[in-house]
Design a protein around this motif. Structure first.
Motif, PDB file in Angstrom:
ATOM      1  N   TYR A 128       0.846  -1.191   0.000  1.00 56.82           N
ATOM      2  CA  TYR A 128       0.000   0.000   0.000  1.00 56.82           C
ATOM      3  C   TYR A 128       0.884   1.245   0.000  1.00 56.82           C
ATOM      4  CZ  TYR A 128      -3.883  -3.116   0.625  1.00 56.82           C
ATOM      5  OH  TYR A 128      -4.808  -4.098   0.418  1.00 56.82           O
ATOM      6  N   VAL A 129       0.519   2.177  -0.856  1.00 55.53           N
ATOM      7  CA  VAL A 129       1.301   3.398  -1.027  1.00 55.53           C
ATOM      8  C   VAL A 129       0.399   4.599  -0.749  1.00 55.53           C
ATOM      9  CG1 VAL A 129       2.962   2.343  -2.612  1.00 55.53           C
ATOM     10  CG2 VAL A 129       0.854   3.343  -3.531  1.00 55.53           C
ATOM     11  N   GLY A 130       0.765   5.778  -1.275  1.00 58.03           N
ATOM     12  CA  GLY A 130      -0.002   6.988  -1.021  1.00 58.03           C
ATOM     13  C   GLY A 130      -1.265   7.086  -1.854  1.00 58.03           C
ATOM     14  N   ARG A 131      -1.867   8.251  -1.817  1.00 62.65           N
ATOM     15  CA  ARG A 131      -3.193   8.466  -2.402  1.00 62.65           C
ATOM     16  C   ARG A 131      -3.173   8.372  -3.928  1.00 62.65           C
ATOM     17  NH1 ARG A 131      -6.318  12.624  -4.497  1.00 62.65           N
ATOM     18  NH2 ARG A 131      -8.532  12.557  -3.913  1.00 62.65           N
ATOM     19  N   SER A 132      -4.050   7.544  -4.468  1.00 62.89           N
ATOM     20  CA  SER A 132      -4.337   7.443  -5.905  1.00 62.89           C
ATOM     21  C   SER A 132      -3.093   7.194  -6.753  1.00 62.89           C
ATOM     22  CB  SER A 132      -5.050   8.709  -6.393  1.00 62.89           C
ATOM     23  OG  SER A 132      -6.266   8.900  -5.704  1.00 62.89           O
ATOM     24  N   PRO A 133      -2.402   6.082  -6.547  1.00 61.44           N
ATOM     25  CA  PRO A 133      -1.297   5.738  -7.454  1.00 61.44           C
ATOM     26  C   PRO A 133      -1.847   5.471  -8.846  1.00 61.44           C
ATOM     27  CG  PRO A 133      -1.877   3.848  -6.113  1.00 61.44           C
ATOM     28  CD  PRO A 133      -2.691   5.003  -5.591  1.00 61.44           C
ATOM     29  N   HIS A 134      -0.990   5.596  -9.855  1.00 60.17           N
ATOM     30  CA  HIS A 134      -1.474   5.459 -11.226  1.00 60.17           C
ATOM     31  C   HIS A 134      -0.787   4.343 -12.002  1.00 60.17           C
ATOM     32  CE1 HIS A 134      -2.013   7.024 -15.532  1.00 60.17           C
ATOM     33  NE2 HIS A 134      -3.194   6.594 -15.134  1.00 60.17           N
ATOM     34  N   GLU A 135       0.538   4.306 -12.009  1.00 62.07           N
ATOM     35  CA  GLU A 135       1.269   3.288 -12.756  1.00 62.07           C
ATOM     36  C   GLU A 135       2.460   2.802 -11.953  1.00 62.07           C
ATOM     37  OE1 GLU A 135       0.504   1.768 -15.414  1.00 62.07           O
ATOM     38  OE2 GLU A 135      -0.801   3.037 -16.635  1.00 62.07           O
ATOM     39  N   ALA A 136       2.930   1.585 -12.252  1.00 60.84           N
ATOM     40  CA  ALA A 136       4.109   1.015 -11.596  1.00 60.84           C
ATOM     41  C   ALA A 136       4.957   0.301 -12.648  1.00 60.84           C
ATOM     42  CB  ALA A 136       3.700   0.032 -10.503  1.00 60.84           C
ATOM     43  N   PHE A 137       6.280   0.593 -12.645  1.00 59.91           N
ATOM     44  CA  PHE A 137       7.184  -0.077 -13.571  1.00 59.91           C
ATOM     45  C   PHE A 137       8.480  -0.459 -12.875  1.00 59.91           C
ATOM     46  CE2 PHE A 137       4.330   1.495 -16.743  1.00 59.91           C
ATOM     47  CZ  PHE A 137       4.455   0.597 -17.797  1.00 59.91           C
ATOM     48  N   TYR A 138       8.992  -1.622 -13.267  1.00 58.09           N
ATOM     49  CA  TYR A 138      10.284  -2.083 -12.773  1.00 58.09           C
ATOM     50  C   TYR A 138      11.415  -1.334 -13.471  1.00 58.09           C
ATOM     51  CZ  TYR A 138       8.449  -6.236 -10.357  1.00 58.09           C
ATOM     52  OH  TYR A 138       7.819  -7.099  -9.495  1.00 58.09           O
ATOM     53  N   THR A 139      12.480  -1.030 -12.719  1.00 58.56           N
ATOM     54  CA  THR A 139      13.704  -0.557 -13.358  1.00 58.56           C
ATOM     55  C   THR A 139      14.260  -1.691 -14.211  1.00 58.56           C
ATOM     56  OG1 THR A 139      14.929  -1.191 -11.361  1.00 58.56           O
ATOM     57  CG2 THR A 139      14.288   1.130 -11.572  1.00 58.56           C
ATOM     58  N   PRO A 140      14.988  -1.377 -15.286  1.00 64.99           N
ATOM     59  CA  PRO A 140      15.482  -2.440 -16.173  1.00 64.99           C
ATOM     60  C   PRO A 140      16.371  -3.472 -15.498  1.00 64.99           C
ATOM     61  CG  PRO A 140      15.496  -0.362 -17.335  1.00 64.99           C
ATOM     62  CD  PRO A 140      15.149  -0.040 -15.902  1.00 64.99           C
ATOM     63  N   ASP A 141      17.015  -3.117 -14.370  1.00 61.17           N
ATOM     64  CA  ASP A 141      17.818  -4.118 -13.666  1.00 61.17           C
ATOM     65  C   ASP A 141      16.974  -4.998 -12.748  1.00 61.17           C
ATOM     66  OD1 ASP A 141      17.239  -2.505 -11.474  1.00 61.17           O
ATOM     67  OD2 ASP A 141      19.297  -1.814 -11.183  1.00 61.17           O
TER      68      ASP A 141
END
Length: 489
Positions: A128-141
């Motif tokens: 769980y993170v802050g208010r209204s997250p939108h997208e999540a992406f992994y760093t290339p490593d």
């Protein structure tokens, strides 16, 4: 052949496939490096869609474009209204790990990132993170997951092993989405509330440059596989902007695309690298060359195209149709739709993950669509018959049991003006109006409008005396004016 022997052969086949593609995991297509080899489409691949109103993730086999089932992350309304509710709400964003073993799914309403094992379709962890997250992406490593916390002013940096937040990167209010250069050196963060895209040095977590956006509303950003360009969409003004992916990060091009420009992604083919842009208000995917920015195609795909992602070999582009509850598969050689796959309600972000399934026959933790596959579609036309007979507004009524969530993709109105979506007693829009939702159009004269209630039962009544008609009227809910768009009959 025994089951164990069959599974062993499948594992050997998958290992050989991975070795044949080299150490690079991204297969030569966005968001990876151009130097990596392509991965041909196989039954080990999966296409995932994050579905906002059914709170599901659909899982599709791209070989035969068959829906295998859905991963249910939450319940529909009104079950998710309970103060004791523990599921996810407004399943929306999506990214995946470089080893293709983990899917990161963002739910806006429950402020969460759900990590899913692609081999078993099981939830591994929810952060769980802050208010209204939108997208999540992994760093290339593969070591970190960056989450845009759009309701606040930071990127939540999550450790990919422990799934715990390890740090934050402060940004202007409303970071919309982030993506990385294929070499992992830079992160690019566009904004949904401020006219500024930030460039971050990934190793230091420091903003090193800013790029001006022509408008404050960017929902999506992508980097070309050659590492030379970054493209981002401006949903409110209907444009794409392109800037240099390397210092000094200069703007290169602005392209007018059309109302409700949603997402952009790339396919690298023998003919070059092409940008595929979903234009929701026109129900089109527009295709542009990345060398001279010329438009080479405009592909009709269905109502309100949203997310877009290439196959591992660039031969197909998959598009989520938000107001059609479907995935459209585009053949990049002909730029034509070759398949439509029914999925859950209002697909948003999608992801094509090559070699996601070690055992392509495994269906564990998948469920049938059920109520998520129930939807009714309507359209509104201009009362004066403008737009050459084409309906400027599409409406979906997503069943949630006794009630529906209404979503209207509205176009063809005056820019930056107040309107009301309402129910009228007569089909021509005359008589008293019952307001459902007030809204203001964006600079392109468009909007996405939502409402909830037993609306299908009202607008689909078989008797004229009980039936009501959807309309859009000028003005506000307190004093709606004359209808300007009426329900198509």
């Amino acid at each position: 052949m025994t089951t164990s022997r069959s599974n062993m052969i499948k594992s050997i086949f998958l290992a050989a496939t991975m070795l044949a593609t080299g150490s690079a995991a991204w297969a030569g297509q966005a968001p990876g490096a151009l130097s990596a080899p392509d991965i041909p489409i196989s039954h080990h691949d999966r296409v995932y869609a994050a579905e906002q109103f059914s709170n599901t993730v659909s899982v599709t086999d791209p070989v035969d474009n068959k829906l295998l089932g859905v991963i249910r992350l939450g319940d529909p309304q009104p079950g998710n209204f309970s103060p004791l509710y523990k599921g996810q709400v407004l399943v929306h964003g999506m990214g995946f790990s470089p080893d293709h073993r983990t899917l990161a799914v963002v739910s806006i309403g429950s402020n969460s990132v759900t990590f899913i094992d692609t081999a078993t379709n099981a939830v591994k962890h929810t952060t769980y993170v802050g208010r209204s997250p939108h997208e999540a992406f992994y760093t290339p490593d593969g070591k970190e997951v960056w989450v845009t916390v759009r309701g606040e002013n930071y990127i939540s940096v999550i450790d990919a092993k422990s799934f715990a937040e390890k740090s934050r990167i402060t940004t202007p209010n409303g970071p919309g989405m982030q993506i990385f250069s294929p070499d992992g050196k830079y992160g690019y963060i566009c904004s949904s509330f401020n006219p500024e895209t930030d460039v971050v040095a990934v190793a230091e977590h420091k903003i090193i440059a800013t790029v001006k956006q022509e408008s404050p509303f960017c929902p999506n950003i992508a980097a070309t596989p050659d590492g030379n360009q970054v493209w981002f969409t401006l949903k409110d003004v209907g444009r794409i902007q392109v800037f240099d992916a390397k210092p000094p990060f200069n703007l290169i091009k602005t392209i007018n695309t059309g109302p409700i420009t949603n997402h952009v992604n790339f396919a690298h083919t023998a003919k070059g690298t092409f940008a595929y842009v979903t234009v929701g208000g026109l129900n089109l995917v527009k295709v542009f060359r990345t060398d001279d920015f010329s438009q080479v195609a405009a592909i009709p795909v269905g109502n309100l195209p949203h997310g877009v992602w290439p196959s591992g070999d660039g031969t197909r582009i998959y598009v989520g149709l938000e107001n059609a509850d479907a995935l459209a598969a585009i053949d990049t050689a002909t730029n034509s739709v070759v398949a439509n796959v029914p999925v859950g309600q209002a697909p948003q972000a999608i992801a094509y993950v090559p070699n996601a399934a070690p055992n392509p026959d495994d269906r564990q933790n998948l469920q049938a669509l059920g109520v998520a596959g129930q939807v009714a579609h309507l359209s509104l036309t201009s009362k004066d018959g403008a737009r050459d007979g084409k309906a400027p507004t599409s409406v979906s009524l997503f069943d949630q049991g006794l009630i529906q969530i209404l979503q209207a993709s509205v176009t063809g109105l005056q820019p930056k003006q107040k309107y009301v979506l309402a129910l009228a007693e007569r089909g021509d829009g005359t008589g008293p109006l019952q307001p459902l939702a007030a809204f203001m159009t964006n600079p392109a004269g468009s909007a996405i409008v939502n409402a909830a209630g037993p609306i299908r039962q009202i607008v689909d009544q078989p008797t004229a005396a009980a039936k009501r008609y959807l309309v859009i009227a000028a003005g506000d809910a307190a004093m709606p004016g004359e209808a300007v768009q009426i329900e198509a009959q």
